[in-house]
Design an enzyme around this catalytic site. Structure first.
Site, PDB file in Angstrom:
ATOM      1  N   ASN A 224       0.785  -1.040   0.018  1.00  0.00           N
ATOM      2  CA  ASN A 224       0.048  -0.058  -0.068  1.00  0.00           C
ATOM      3  C   ASN A 224       0.918   1.203  -0.016  1.00  0.00           C
ATOM      4  OD1 ASN A 224       0.621   0.592   2.726  1.00  0.00           O
ATOM      5  ND2 ASN A 224      -0.484  -1.098   3.285  1.00  0.00           N
ATOM      6  N   ASP A 292      -4.281  -6.114   5.374  1.00  0.00           N
ATOM      7  CA  ASP A 292      -5.202  -7.078   6.054  1.00  0.00           C
ATOM      8  C   ASP A 292      -5.091  -8.544   5.401  1.00  0.00           C
ATOM      9  OD1 ASP A 292      -6.098  -5.077   7.897  1.00  0.00           O
ATOM     10  OD2 ASP A 292      -7.289  -4.241   5.948  1.00  0.00           O
ATOM     11  N   LYS A 302       8.304 -17.645 -10.188  1.00  0.00           N
ATOM     12  CA  LYS A 302       7.769 -16.715 -10.890  1.00  0.00           C
ATOM     13  C   LYS A 302       6.467 -17.378 -11.519  1.00  0.00           C
ATOM     14  CE  LYS A 302       7.910 -12.769 -14.211  1.00  0.00           C
ATOM     15  NZ  LYS A 302       8.661 -12.219 -15.404  1.00  0.00           N
ATOM     16  N   PHE A 339      -4.026   3.368  15.529  1.00  0.00           N
ATOM     17  CA  PHE A 339      -4.627   4.375  14.618  1.00  0.00           C
ATOM     18  C   PHE A 339      -5.602   3.646  13.767  1.00  0.00           C
ATOM     19  CE2 PHE A 339      -1.748   7.942  13.899  1.00  0.00           C
ATOM     20  CZ  PHE A 339      -0.761   7.775  14.754  1.00  0.00           C
ATOM     21  N   LYS A 353     -13.482   0.737  16.830  1.00  0.00           N
ATOM     22  CA  LYS A 353     -12.296   0.031  16.645  1.00  0.00           C
ATOM     23  C   LYS A 353     -11.489  -0.028  17.974  1.00  0.00           C
ATOM     24  CE  LYS A 353     -10.783   0.286  12.856  1.00  0.00           C
ATOM     25  NZ  LYS A 353     -10.089   0.949  11.517  1.00  0.00           N
ATOM     26  N   LYS A 357     -10.220  -4.037  18.980  1.00  0.00           N
ATOM     27  CA  LYS A 357      -8.931  -4.200  19.211  1.00  0.00           C
ATOM     28  C   LYS A 357      -8.479  -4.451  20.528  1.00  0.00           C
ATOM     29  CE  LYS A 357      -7.766  -2.922  14.627  1.00  0.00           C
ATOM     30  NZ  LYS A 357      -6.960  -3.618  13.817  1.00  0.00           N
TER      31      LYS A 357
END
Ligand code: C5P
Length: 426
Positions: A224, A292, A302, A339, A353, A357
């Site tokens: 990301n 995730d 490959k 966060f 959250k 968590k």
């Protein structure tokens, strides 16, 4: 030798007043500095001012001299000033050098070690803490030259307060306004008090940062856009405040923060293992953008285009590092901070959250594309705890880190039990 006038000592404070050398450079925000001097003195700080040539276009020596009840220094070459108080002594006699407003020009001089006037010379001749409140046009602040200078200064341990976002005297809008006087005073007080024993000395911190990289085959991967700026800034702030800090980071383009032990990882599973190996800790801050999911299969060779057509990507869930550490029965850090990057119902989702968590605090940030926070230099944080929500103004990521580090120091102050690893100095 003539003696400089005595600094103002507040009658209420028997201990010798902490001394601030306020350096005022040439920006429009200089008009706020007489008020800044007053508020610093209200807090029991003694203030002596140095005014640059540019600064004197916006505020007069008479105004600063009246509110500081002291001589205002400006000329490097003044024989009288030098005999009263040499420029070296000027910074030596201060507990903190505060530059407000700090122009792009003065930041550049500081970063490059130039000393061509009294302000830059005092800043080069000091080994005291320096706190800088920048103020400039938004484009000057974002210019690569200024950002490189700011990074250099931060890496040398110089503290920043602001700049903040808002309307500017030049008619533009953006990041570059000098912080509010109250915030500069608060930062100066913290910087002066941090001169004693470091508030996080003897504490141990683990911070995650950056993205994770999840391989599909030896050459392809899922990842990301996390820059790691926020996590790295948090590790740097905790280390500055004296914590033994371990930064577990996915790949980023950032330099290692000074005074921080860096563990480089790629996958979420490696990140979890590195965090577990870094425990015990007093505080753990999870700022990494952990993937995730990862490809269910990692091909040894490959993957080839072939007769089978387009392959389907099967994913499997990654471990939740924050949740795993927050739910440890033994060895859970005293404070676990996560966060939450959200694009809608930011606070509501963050509150849920936090409970899901099992962490103590969540820093929720709105990452909708229009906020420009993802990968950017600033963040708009909602600080969510068990007892409520505090919405912070838009802050540079380093300022978010400083504020969080101070909150952590305050919270750990209530907790005399230190993590065994920190106690034994592992
Ligand atoms: O569930 P979500 O990804 O929104 O949670 C974000 C928070 O959880 C962040 O603090 C992030 O670092 C942490 N996290 C983690 N491991 C995961 C996913 C998220 O530590 N696998």
């Amino acid at each position: 030798m003539a003696h400089a006038p005595a600094l103002h000592e507040p009658a209420s404070d028997r201990a010798p007043a902490r001394r601030v050398l306020l350096i005022v450079s040439g920006g429009i925000a200089a008009y706020k500095t007489p008020e800044l001097v007053r508020r610093l003195r209200d807090r029991g700080l003694a203030v002596r001012c140095v005014l640059t040539d540019g600064g004197s276009r916006f505020v007069t020596p008479l105004a600063l001299g009246s509110v500081s009840e002291d001589k205002v220094y400006g000329d490097l070459w003044s024989l009288t000033d030098e005999s009263e108080m040499g420029h070296i002594e000027l910074s030596r006699s201060a507990d903190l050098l505060l530059v407000a407003p700090a122009t792009a020009d003065l930041l550049a001089k500081m970063a490059h070690g130039l000393a061509d006037d009294l302000a830059s010379t005092a800043l080069l001749a000091t080994d005291k803490p320096v706190l800088v409140a920048p103020a400039m046009n938004v484009r000057m602040w974002h210019h690569a030259a200024t950002q490189a200078n700011v990074a250099t200064l931060r890496a040398r341990g110089i503290d920043f307060v602001g700049p903040i976002e808002g309307a500017m005297a030049c008619g533009e809008y953006g990041l570059g306004r000098m912080s509010d006087v109250a915030d500069i005073v608060a930062a100066a007080e913290r910087a002066v008090s941090a001169r004693g024993p470091s508030p996080l000395a003897g504490r141990r911190a683990v911070v995650t940062s950056g993205p994770t990289v999840e391989p599909l085959d030896p050459v392809r991967f899922l990842t990301n856009r996390s820059s790691g700026k926020q996590g790295h800034a948090i590790a740097a702030a905790l280390a500055r405040m004296g914590a033994e800090t371990i930064l577990v980071s996915g790949p980023t383009a950032l330099p290692d923060p000074p005074g921080v032990q860096v563990r480089r990882v790629e996958t979420a599973r490696d990140m979890l293992a590195a965090c577990e190996a870094a425990l015990p800790a007093d505080v753990a801050v999870f700022a990494a953008a952990v993937a995730d999911w990862r490809p269910a299969q990692e091909a040894r060779e490959k993957l080839k285009k072939g007769s089978g057509g387009v392959p389907t990507l099967a994913l499997t869930e990654n471990p939740d590092i924050l949740k795993t550490v927050a739910s440890l029965r033994t060895g859970r850090p005293t404070l676990v901070v996560g966060f939450a990057a959200e694009t809608e119902k930011v606070v509501e989702h963050a509150q849920a959250k936090r409970r899901r968590k099992g962490c103590d605090w969540i820093l929720a940030n709105d990452v909708s594309p229009e906020t420009g926070t993802f990968g950017g230099d600033s963040n708009v944080i909602h600080f969510v705890t068990e007892t409520g929500v505090e919405s912070w103004e838009r802050l540079a990521k380093e300022a978010v880190a400083d504020r969080l580090a101070h909150r952590i120091a305050e919270a750990l102050e209530q907790d005399p039990q230190k993590a065994p690893a920190a106690r034994s100095g592992r």
